[in-house]
Design an enzyme around this catalytic site. Structure first.
Site, mmCIF file in Angstrom:
data_model
loop_
_atom_site.group_PDB
_atom_site.id
_atom_site.type_symbol
_atom_site.label_atom_id
_atom_site.label_comp_id
_atom_site.label_asym_id
_atom_site.label_seq_id
_atom_site.Cartn_x
_atom_site.Cartn_y
_atom_site.Cartn_z
ATOM 1 N N LYS A 126 0.846 -1.262 0.133
ATOM 2 C CA LYS A 126 0.137 -0.087 0.044
ATOM 3 C C LYS A 126 0.759 1.233 0.027
ATOM 4 O O LYS A 126 1.908 1.084 0.762
ATOM 5 C CB LYS A 126 -0.958 0.025 1.144
ATOM 6 C CG LYS A 126 -1.918 1.166 1.233
ATOM 7 C CD LYS A 126 -2.617 0.854 2.781
ATOM 8 C CE LYS A 126 -3.815 1.917 2.963
ATOM 9 N NZ LYS A 126 -4.569 1.557 4.271
ATOM 10 N N SER A 129 -9.360 1.525 3.306
ATOM 11 C CA SER A 129 -8.587 2.313 2.277
ATOM 12 C C SER A 129 -7.479 1.530 1.605
ATOM 13 O O SER A 129 -6.904 1.900 0.557
ATOM 14 C CB SER A 129 -7.936 3.181 3.325
ATOM 15 O OG SER A 129 -7.029 2.899 4.028
ATOM 16 N N SER A 151 -9.249 -1.231 7.400
ATOM 17 C CA SER A 151 -8.954 -0.827 6.049
ATOM 18 C C SER A 151 -8.277 -2.024 5.576
ATOM 19 O O SER A 151 -7.940 -1.964 4.310
ATOM 20 C CB SER A 151 -7.828 0.544 6.163
ATOM 21 O OG SER A 151 -8.475 1.652 6.133
#
Length: 429
Positions: free
Chosen positions: A33, A110, A134
């Site tokens: 990420k 996210s 997330s």
């Protein structure tokens, strides 16, 4: 990168630091990420203005280094929600990673790109971060495994903070064996024989608040546990009542809850406490940058950020009491090797471009469940449980703070049986 489900914000290769076929993650590929520092690369945080105003990282986050040292190869950085501030995964600047299970649905956020990269079989595993949900939410929405470890169990150094009291480094995989191997590396776990669960608690009130029939989840779990461990360890409870009675600090938040709404009041109050703490710490971390740069944010993220910047210190100290009391209450409930089975999120992923007010309602319901591990600091794994109306659904198992290795072992033990039982239940529906 359309052929790659729009999962990546940048592609590059980081080879293992000392390649050897004997290393635990040898031969595996992973993605990261774009909230993790990688030396020489700008950490973009999901927003072009953030990328523009920050220099390349001078070092690599320890979590990334540890999986490289264990033999894995990194192939790039993945898209995330702007400033990691959404549960749904739609990014107006870099595009929304395409959900491989349901292309017309959100991938979850996210850690959207990290989940999609695993779900689309572009990598063997990926790293994400989980503050409010997330890793767990996108794992559910993309039909894969997602693990949120105990708070502070994996170093968050070199990871842009959202709210340090809640931030964790999590990971995704399609196979429980890989989920476990990655976990053993990140958690630095010694070899040990698996422990059997002492009890598996199914809170009936949580499963009554789903957007789908709960039987597909609970029946498959009960049958698998009966087959593998015997039915005597299955217990039923009303979690909302237990939390209300054992977390007295929640009373400050409970008085604000509308009990006429479709919620579990004490869990809704817990979610409100989590939201307050998360917003307060987000403001401390990022207010100066937002005020100075005035970044171009998508409307949904802009509203979230605006809400955080308006927060004051009022009641923040009570959030700390809630965390402490919830940790103690759930430790007493579960013991060393008890497990709490809960929905990860209320149902399948919502459609792309769902209006903001509907997303807020969905988010509020999801955070009733996601805040349990978030505010207690316990570990949680989201497990895919087949399809409902051709859309992915899941269930989660939660274990005490520090029982991460036990939970990873349990998922590996249960996984194939759960798949078989889900298939039987699906056929009968």
């Amino acid at each position: 990168m359309a052929s790659e489900y729009d999962a990546f914000v940048s592609k590059f290769v980081l080879n293992p630091s000392s390649p050897s076929p004997s290393l635990p993650l040898a031969g595996l590929t992973f993605a990261v990420k774009d909230i993790f520092d990688v030396e020489g690369h700008v950490t973009g945080f999901g927003n072009p203005d953030w990328a523009r105003t920050h220099a390349p990282a001078s070092s690599t986050a320890p979590a990334v280094l540890n999986v490289l040292k264990a033999g894995a190869t990194c192939i790039g950085k993945t898209v995330l929600d702007e400033m990691a501030y959404s549960l749904f995964g739609e990014n107006e600047h870099y595009g929304t990673p395409r959900n491989p299970c349901a292309p017309d649905r959100v991938p979850g956020g996210s850690s959207s790109g990290s989940a999609v990269a695993v779900g689309a079989k572009l990598v063997d595993f990926s790293l994400g971060s989980d503050t409010g949900g997330s890793v767990r939410a996108p794992a559910s929405y993309c039909g894969i495994l997602g693990f949120r470890p105990s708070h502070n169990a994996v170093s968050t150094a070199g990871v842009i903070p959202l709210a340090q009291s809640l931030d964790t480094v999590g990971w995704f995989a399609r196979e429980p064996s890989i989920l476990k191997q990655v976990g053993r590396v990140l958690l630095e776990l010694p070899d040990a024989d698996p422990n059997k669960p002492s009890q598996i608690i199914i809170p009936r009130d949580c499963f009554q608040h789903l957007d789908i029939p709960s039987e597909q989840l609970t029946q498959a779990l009960v049958r698998s546990v009966e087959k593998l461990f015997g039915g005597s360890i299955i217990k039923h409870a009303v979690l909302g009542d237990y939390v209300r009675d054992n977390v007295p600090a929640l009373s400050s938040f409970l008085c604000e809850i509308n009990e006429d709404q479709d919620n579990i009041p004490s869990l809704a109050a817990l979610s409100d406490a989590r939201r307050l703490l998360s917003r307060y710490e987000f403001k401390k971390n990022h207010e100066d940058w937002v005020s100075a740069v005035k970044p171009n944010l998508g409307p949904y993220i802009a509203e979230n950020v605006r809400g955080a910047l308006q927060i004051t210190e009022e009641n923040v100290d009570i959030c700390w009491s809630v965390k402490k009391e919830l940790h103690s209450a759930l430790t007493s409930l579960l013991g060393d090797f008890g497990v709490l089975a809960i929905p990860t999120v209320p149902g399948p992923p919502p459609k792309l471009q769902t209006d903001a007010s509907s997303l807020d309602v969905l988010g509020d319901k999801a955070f009733n469940f996601l805040s349990i591990a978030g505010m207690s600091g316990f570990c949680q794994v989201s497990i895919p449980m087949g399809l409902h109306d051709n859309l992915p659904i899941s269930m989660s198992l939660v274990a005490r703070d520090g029982a991460d290795g036990f939970l990873l072992d349990l998922v590996e033990t249960l996984y194939e049986s759960l798949k078989e039982e889900v298939a039987i239940v699906e056929k009968s529906v």
